[in-house]
Design an enzyme around this catalytic site. Structure first.
Site, PDB file in Angstrom:
ATOM      1  CG  ASP A  59      -2.198   0.816   1.004  1.00  0.00           C
ATOM      2  OD1 ASP A  59      -3.289   0.200   0.975  1.00  0.00           O
ATOM      3  OD2 ASP A  59      -2.115   2.060   0.839  1.00  0.00           O
ATOM      4  CG  ASN A 112      -8.359  -4.206  -2.713  1.00  0.00           C
ATOM      5  OD1 ASN A 112      -9.578  -4.163  -2.843  1.00  0.00           O
ATOM      6  ND2 ASN A 112      -7.697  -3.463  -1.820  1.00  0.00           N
ATOM      7  CE1 TYR A 180     -13.113   3.496  -9.088  1.00  0.00           C
ATOM      8  CE2 TYR A 180     -15.337   3.124  -9.919  1.00  0.00           C
ATOM      9  CZ  TYR A 180     -14.321   2.812  -9.040  1.00  0.00           C
ATOM     10  OH  TYR A 180     -14.492   1.810  -8.107  1.00  0.00           O
ATOM     11  CE  LYS A 184     -11.986   0.108  -9.937  1.00  0.00           C
ATOM     12  NZ  LYS A 184     -11.029  -0.758  -9.221  1.00  0.00           N
ATOM     13  CB  ILE A 213     -18.128  -2.376  -0.089  1.00  0.00           C
ATOM     14  CG1 ILE A 213     -18.532  -3.340  -1.224  1.00  0.00           C
ATOM     15  CG2 ILE A 213     -17.508  -3.126   1.089  1.00  0.00           C
ATOM     16  CD1 ILE A 213     -19.587  -4.364  -0.865  1.00  0.00           C
ATOM     17  CB  THR A 215     -14.427   0.811   2.191  1.00  0.00           C
ATOM     18  OG1 THR A 215     -14.755   1.601   1.030  1.00  0.00           O
ATOM     19  CG2 THR A 215     -14.764  -0.649   1.929  1.00  0.00           C
TER      20      THR A 215
HETATM   21  P1  NAD Z   1     -10.282   2.317   0.147  1.00  0.00           P
HETATM   22  O1  NAD Z   1     -10.020   3.684  -0.385  1.00  0.00           O
HETATM   23  O2  NAD Z   1     -10.967   2.215   1.443  1.00  0.00           O
HETATM   24  O3  NAD Z   1      -8.920   1.467   0.136  1.00  0.00           O
HETATM   25  C1  NAD Z   1      -8.091   1.524  -1.017  1.00  0.00           C
HETATM   26  C2  NAD Z   1      -6.655   1.262  -0.612  1.00  0.00           C
HETATM   27  O4  NAD Z   1      -5.852   1.411  -1.802  1.00  0.00           O
HETATM   28  C3  NAD Z   1      -6.131   2.280   0.406  1.00  0.00           C
HETATM   29  O5  NAD Z   1      -5.467   1.610   1.455  1.00  0.00           O
HETATM   30  C4  NAD Z   1      -5.168   3.135  -0.394  1.00  0.00           C
HETATM   31  O6  NAD Z   1      -4.095   3.676   0.362  1.00  0.00           O
HETATM   32  C5  NAD Z   1      -4.688   2.147  -1.457  1.00  0.00           C
HETATM   33  N1  NAD Z   1      -4.111   2.837  -2.624  1.00  0.00           N
HETATM   34  C6  NAD Z   1      -4.629   3.884  -3.308  1.00  0.00           C
HETATM   35  N2  NAD Z   1      -3.765   4.273  -4.254  1.00  0.00           N
HETATM   36  C7  NAD Z   1      -2.693   3.460  -4.177  1.00  0.00           C
HETATM   37  C8  NAD Z   1      -1.472   3.370  -4.891  1.00  0.00           C
HETATM   38  N3  NAD Z   1      -1.173   4.210  -5.890  1.00  0.00           N
HETATM   39  N4  NAD Z   1      -0.594   2.412  -4.541  1.00  0.00           N
HETATM   40  C9  NAD Z   1      -0.872   1.552  -3.518  1.00  0.00           C
HETATM   41  N5  NAD Z   1      -1.991   1.597  -2.803  1.00  0.00           N
HETATM   42  C10 NAD Z   1      -2.904   2.544  -3.129  1.00  0.00           C
HETATM   43  O7  NAD Z   1     -11.153   1.580  -0.990  1.00  0.00           O
HETATM   44  P2  NAD Z   1     -12.055   0.245  -0.951  1.00  0.00           P
HETATM   45  O8  NAD Z   1     -13.466   0.656  -0.914  1.00  0.00           O
HETATM   46  O9  NAD Z   1     -11.521  -0.727   0.033  1.00  0.00           O
HETATM   47  O10 NAD Z   1     -11.789  -0.261  -2.446  1.00  0.00           O
HETATM   48  C11 NAD Z   1     -10.923  -1.316  -2.794  1.00  0.00           C
HETATM   49  C12 NAD Z   1     -11.135  -1.616  -4.271  1.00  0.00           C
HETATM   50  O11 NAD Z   1     -12.517  -1.943  -4.498  1.00  0.00           O
HETATM   51  C13 NAD Z   1     -10.822  -0.435  -5.185  1.00  0.00           C
HETATM   52  O12 NAD Z   1     -10.194  -0.910  -6.374  1.00  0.00           O
HETATM   53  C14 NAD Z   1     -12.179   0.127  -5.534  1.00  0.00           C
HETATM   54  O13 NAD Z   1     -12.216   0.810  -6.770  1.00  0.00           O
HETATM   55  C15 NAD Z   1     -13.020  -1.140  -5.540  1.00  0.00           C
HETATM   56  N6  NAD Z   1     -14.436  -0.851  -5.334  1.00  0.00           N
HETATM   57  C16 NAD Z   1     -14.929  -0.511  -4.113  1.00  0.00           C
HETATM   58  C17 NAD Z   1     -16.287  -0.240  -3.963  1.00  0.00           C
HETATM   59  C18 NAD Z   1     -16.911   0.117  -2.647  1.00  0.00           C
HETATM   60  O14 NAD Z   1     -18.154   0.193  -2.577  1.00  0.00           O
HETATM   61  N7  NAD Z   1     -16.155   0.343  -1.583  1.00  0.00           N
HETATM   62  C19 NAD Z   1     -17.136  -0.296  -5.095  1.00  0.00           C
HETATM   63  C20 NAD Z   1     -16.596  -0.643  -6.323  1.00  0.00           C
HETATM   64  C21 NAD Z   1     -15.248  -0.932  -6.440  1.00  0.00           C
END
Ligand code: NAD
Length: 280
Positions: A59, A112, A180, A184, A213, A215
């Site tokens: 991360d 992820n 975005y 995706k 989700i 988060t």
């Molecule tokens: P989050 O923002 O809570 O966590 C994302 C993590 O990625 C963070 O720890 C961040 O520091 C890390 N990150 C960001 N840029 C980075 C980089 N350049 N290098 C390394 N690490 C990096 O997000 P989340 O909700 O846990 O999402 C995780 C994945 O799920 C993402 O790809 C997101 O697009 C996808 N997603 C989430 C949702 C949702 O509802 N939460 C919906 C659709 C897709």
């Protein structure tokens, strides 16, 4: 099946935990999870460790990454944290190199990490070029880089599972978030071609399609937006409640484990039904 308990020495039979005979799905595996400092990645790292895997946490967020690592070690698991910007080639090369030096093998790559910059993304005619590049680099190029350098190690380790991360944006347009959405959508497409390319190397490639989700990302991009009407929002999809990071971690565990040995090239949708119907 027998268990021997001699004072504090416990001998495990088959691959079952002693307590409740729960199956350990990732025993002896090494998993690399990007974006595991918080949210879905963190929940997955904790679950994969609980299921017997050694875990590499990658991360850009050092504090959060170290916290996930400490939690795993505190629970008796094995983990390392490697500060990584997944959009940078040198960082990813270092990540894979150090993972192999630490654990010797690699079986599971969970791509992820991602960003959803609702305020900086935009309509295709308005979006700033530098922001477009940044979002595509973090969400899509990162998957290319991690796969490019990790897959040869997974092949050397005898095969395994690659899990990519898409979004409902890959199947339903999100107006005002074109970078975005593009990133995706491409993840779904590349998951299919990679599944075709690496099946003969005993590598399965699938993607998860999460939505709604709870988060930090969801909080920042949706729930904390002024004027957000939660009651109205929850009525727009069948299950009418938010998902938890653990809901995605469970899907990722299935795709990482031998329980999905005949699953490749698939989109695993975990969204409370959001993409299944139109309820607005
Ligand atoms: P989050 O923002 O809570 O966590 C994302 C993590 O990625 C963070 O720890 C961040 O520091 C890390 N990150 C960001 N840029 C980075 C980089 N350049 N290098 C390394 N690490 C990096 O997000 P989340 O909700 O846990 O999402 C995780 C994945 O799920 C993402 O790809 C997101 O697009 C996808 N997603 C989430 C949702 C949702 O509802 N939460 C919906 C659709 C897709």
């Amino acid at each position: 099946m027998t268990y021997q308990i001699l004072q504090k020495n416990i001998t495990y039979a088959d691959d079952f935990y002693l307590k409740g005979c729960v199956k350990v799905r990732l025993k002896g595996k090494v998993s690399l999870i990007t974006g595991a400092a918080r949210g879905i990645g963190r929940a997955s790292a904790l679950l994969f460790s609980k299921e017997g895997s050694n875990v590499v946490i990658a991360d850009i967020d050092e504090e959060g990454g170290q916290k996930t690592k400490s939690e795993i070690i505190g629970n008796g698991g094995k983990a390392i944290f490697i500060k990584t910007d997944v959009s940078k080639k040198e960082d990813v090369l270092n990540l894979v190199d150090r993972s192999i030096r630490e654990f010797g093998k690699l079986h599971i790559l969970y791509n992820n990490a991602g960003v959803f910059w609702k305020n900086r993304d935009g309509h295709i005619t308005d979006i700033d070029e530098a922001i477009w590049d940044k979002i595509i680099d973090i969400n899509l190029k990162s998957t290319y880089l991690c796969c490019k350098y990790a897959i040869p190690e997974i092949i050397k380790s005898g095969g395994g599972s690659v899990i990519n991360t898409a979004s409902s944006a890959a199947v339903l347009g999100i107006p005002g978030c074109d970078a975005y959405t593009a990133s995706k959508g491409a993840i779904v497409a590349i998951t299919r071609s990679m599944a075709a390319e690496y099946g003969s190397f005993n590598i399965r490639v699938n993607c998860i399609v999460p939505t709604h989700i709870e988060t930090p990302m969801f909080e920042e991009s949706t729930k904390s937006v002024p004027g957000f009407d939660e009651d109205k929002f929850l009525k727009t999809f069948p299950l009418g409640k938010y998902g938890k990071p653990e809901d995605i971690a469970n899907a990722a565990l299935f795709l990482a484990s031998d329980e999905s040995l005949f699953v490749t090239g698939s989109m695993c949708t975990v969204d409370g039904g959001a993409t299944s119907t139109y309820m607005h």
